[in-house]
Write a protein that holds these residues in place. Structure first.
Motif, PDB file in Angstrom:
ATOM      1  N   LEU A   1     -48.495  10.052  87.753  1.00  7.71           N
ATOM      2  CA  LEU A   1     -49.772  10.210  88.451  1.00  7.71           C
ATOM      3  C   LEU A   1     -50.069  11.678  88.736  1.00  7.71           C
ATOM      4  O   LEU A   1     -51.195  12.138  88.542  1.00  7.71           O
ATOM      5  N   ILE A   2     -49.075  12.431  89.161  1.00  3.70           N
ATOM      6  CA  ILE A   2     -49.266  13.862  89.430  1.00  3.70           C
ATOM      7  C   ILE A   2     -49.590  14.598  88.132  1.00  3.70           C
ATOM      8  O   ILE A   2     -50.489  15.451  88.095  1.00  3.70           O
TER       9      ILE A   2
ATOM     10  N   VAL B   1     -57.551  18.122  86.375  1.00  9.02           N
ATOM     11  CA  VAL B   1     -58.014  19.366  87.013  1.00  9.02           C
ATOM     12  C   VAL B   1     -58.100  20.491  85.988  1.00  9.02           C
ATOM     13  O   VAL B   1     -59.079  21.244  85.954  1.00  9.02           O
TER      14      VAL B   1
ATOM     15  N   ALA C   1     -53.164  13.857  87.219  1.00 14.75           N
ATOM     16  CA  ALA C   1     -54.096  14.587  88.090  1.00 14.75           C
ATOM     17  C   ALA C   1     -54.173  16.059  87.697  1.00 14.75           C
ATOM     18  O   ALA C   1     -55.261  16.647  87.658  1.00 14.75           O
TER      19      ALA C   1
END
Length: 146
Positions: free
Chosen positions: A35-36, A43, A39
């Motif tokens: 998930l990180i 970005v 993300a």
């Protein structure tokens, strides 16, 4: 009578129930790195798109412009003198604007500037008609004519 053994055979500690709250499931945090990473990728992609858009708006080094001076400021106009660098003998469309003392835009116009044959650097002058008293005149950008 119960005895407490000094060593526990299993790898996990055995705490008395209800004393230390709920135990976390060790399998629960396994999806976090994914998930990180996702993300961070979103970005980075978003910032890349913004930088490409900003370069298209302001980043063409062939069409460089700078304000020399702005004069004749009245309640409804300002005269902007500016210098433009264009390809030799080419032309440019420059966006000029005037802002008031509070920073609000009070005029914006596009001006076509044509360089004489053999010239790359030229000066131009344009009078902007404003909606209120201007404080500053600016050349926002110059670009290749469409």
């Amino acid at each position: 009578m119960n005895e407490t053994h000094a060593t526990i055979s299993s790898g996990a500690p055995n705490f008395p129930s209800g004393r230390y709250g709920r135990r976390r499931d060790p399998r629960r945090g396994r999806g976090r790195p994914l998930l990180i990473g996702l993300a961070v990728a979103v970005v980075v992609a978003g910032l890349t798109l913004v930088s490409i858009q900003q370069y298209r708006m302001y980043g063409d080094p062939v069409y460089d412009a700078e304000v020399i001076t702005y004069t004749e400021i009245t309640d409804d106009q300002i005269l902007v003198d500016f210098r433009v660098t264009v390809p030799e003998g080419g032309s440019a469309i420059c966006t000029l604007r005037a802002r008031d003392k509070d920073g609000f835009e009070v005029a914006r116009e596009q001006v076509t500037v044509n360089a004489p044959p053999g010239e790359q650097h030229l000066t131009a002058r344009h009078r902007l008609t404003t909606t209120s008293r201007p404080f500053i005149g600016e050349v926002m950008r110059c670009r290749e004519p469409a």
